[in-house]
Motif scaffolding. Structure first.
Motif, PDB file in Angstrom:
ATOM      1  N   THR A 192      -5.874   7.873  11.847  1.00  0.00           N
ATOM      2  CA  THR A 192      -7.311   7.792  11.531  1.00  0.00           C
ATOM      3  C   THR A 192      -7.907   6.451  11.953  1.00  0.00           C
ATOM      4  O   THR A 192      -9.110   6.268  11.827  1.00  0.00           O
ATOM      5  N   ARG A 229      -7.166   6.970   2.724  1.00  0.00           N
ATOM      6  CA  ARG A 229      -6.555   6.017   3.648  1.00  0.00           C
ATOM      7  C   ARG A 229      -7.417   4.768   3.811  1.00  0.00           C
ATOM      8  O   ARG A 229      -6.910   3.647   3.866  1.00  0.00           O
ATOM      9  N   ARG A 270      -7.591   3.732  10.388  1.00  0.00           N
ATOM     10  CA  ARG A 270      -7.968   2.916   9.230  1.00  0.00           C
ATOM     11  C   ARG A 270      -7.105   1.671   9.079  1.00  0.00           C
ATOM     12  O   ARG A 270      -7.611   0.585   8.780  1.00  0.00           O
ATOM     13  N   THR A 271      -5.797   1.811   9.274  1.00  0.00           N
ATOM     14  CA  THR A 271      -4.920   0.645   9.151  1.00  0.00           C
ATOM     15  C   THR A 271      -5.261  -0.401  10.203  1.00  0.00           C
ATOM     16  O   THR A 271      -5.442  -1.586   9.902  1.00  0.00           O
ATOM     17  N   THR A 305       0.815  -1.207   0.000  1.00  0.00           N
ATOM     18  CA  THR A 305       0.000   0.000   0.000  1.00  0.00           C
ATOM     19  C   THR A 305       0.855   1.265   0.000  1.00  0.00           C
ATOM     20  O   THR A 305       2.027   1.247   0.378  1.00  0.00           O
ATOM     21  N   ASN A 331      -7.048   2.707   0.744  1.00  0.00           N
ATOM     22  CA  ASN A 331      -5.683   2.235   0.585  1.00  0.00           C
ATOM     23  C   ASN A 331      -5.437   0.917   1.313  1.00  0.00           C
ATOM     24  O   ASN A 331      -4.684   0.060   0.826  1.00  0.00           O
ATOM     25  N   VAL A 332      -6.039   0.742   2.489  1.00  0.00           N
ATOM     26  CA  VAL A 332      -5.782  -0.466   3.286  1.00  0.00           C
ATOM     27  C   VAL A 332      -6.929  -1.473   3.242  1.00  0.00           C
ATOM     28  O   VAL A 332      -6.862  -2.516   3.893  1.00  0.00           O
ATOM     29  N   ARG A 356       1.966   4.991   1.412  1.00  0.00           N
ATOM     30  CA  ARG A 356       2.162   5.469   2.773  1.00  0.00           C
ATOM     31  C   ARG A 356       0.928   6.260   3.217  1.00  0.00           C
ATOM     32  O   ARG A 356       0.529   7.229   2.578  1.00  0.00           O
ATOM     33  N   GLN A 357       0.323   5.851   4.346  1.00  0.00           N
ATOM     34  CA  GLN A 357      -0.916   6.467   4.804  1.00  0.00           C
ATOM     35  C   GLN A 357      -0.779   7.965   5.072  1.00  0.00           C
ATOM     36  O   GLN A 357      -1.700   8.741   4.840  1.00  0.00           O
ATOM     37  N   SER A 358       0.381   8.385   5.551  1.00  0.00           N
ATOM     38  CA  SER A 358       0.567   9.792   5.916  1.00  0.00           C
ATOM     39  C   SER A 358       0.496  10.735   4.722  1.00  0.00           C
ATOM     40  O   SER A 358       0.351  11.949   4.886  1.00  0.00           O
TER      41      SER A 358
END
Length: 220
Positions: free
Chosen positions: A193, A165, A195-196, A154, A168-169, A156-158
């Motif tokens: 957030t 986000r 989410r991950t 994935t 993405n995951v 990078r979430q940041s």
């Protein structure tokens, strides 16, 4: 033996805490937060659940040690991007201290958020796993070193928006381990957030986990 140096100011420390007394006092400890997502709550409110988790709790329990301020950003960022592996021990100790002050249930297994194989090759280590091993040693809880996988490399979430986000995951993790009836704690470096960790929690529950916590040294 020579004394260790503080990870934040480089002053000598008399033990293995990794942070001197002055810097520890200055840390932005997260003392009042949502019990389901660790989001900071107003210090003068009696509630322990944020408005989002009142509708749909993120986890059965979530605990973070500190706000993600400049000091924590330095500790986490230096671990992830500069290879300062010793910071994993420092971050785990801070999280252990915060856990000691909570009323949350224990857990049977720590699940560090996994890296994709390509990301692991680029970085050379998984920072969440390093934190989890130090945390597990302090708590006497085993760490799952296999069975939980990131199946997609994935972004990078940041670097993404809140909506991006989540996408993405989504479907990024898989669990091959039988977690029937287990109380598990997902371990990450920072909760942002959620989410991950939510995506990891979904596969843990699908594998039979009865209680899912989320633990991190910092909460953004």
């Amino acid at each position: 033996m020579w004394p260790e140096a503080c990870a934040l100011c480089a002053a000598a420390t008399p033990d293995d805490r990794g942070i001197c007394d002055g810097c520890r006092t200055d840390l932005a400890w997260l003392t009042h937060s949502c019990r389901h997502c660790a989001l900071a709550l107003a210090p003068n409110t009696a509630t322990t659940v944020c408005r989002h988790c009142q509708r749909a709790p993120a986890f059965d329990r979530a605990v973070a040690a500190c706000h993600y301020d400049e000091a924590m950003a330095w500790l986490v960022g230096s671990l992830k991007f500069r290879g300062r592996i010793a910071h994993a021990r420092v971050l785990a100790r801070l999280l252990t201290e915060r856990l000691a002050s909570t009323d949350g249930p224990g857990c049977d297994l720590l699940l560090p958020v996994p890296l994709h194989a390509a990301s692991f090759r680029r970085r050379g280590f998984n920072q969440a796993e390093r934190i989890a091993h130090h945390l597990g040693a302090r708590l006497g809880v085993p760490v799952a070193v296999d069975g939980l996988r990131r199946v997609r490399d994935t972004r990078r979430q940041s670097t993404l928006s809140v909506a991006e986000r989540a996408a993405n995951v989504r479907g990024a993790f898989a669990c091959d381990r039988d977690l029937t009836g287990a109380r598990v704690a997902i371990v990450d470096d920072v909760i942002t957030t959620t989410r991950t960790a939510r995506s990891v929690a979904a596969v843990a529950r699908a594998a039979g986990a009865a209680h899912v916590m989320c633990l991190a040294p910092a909460r953004a």
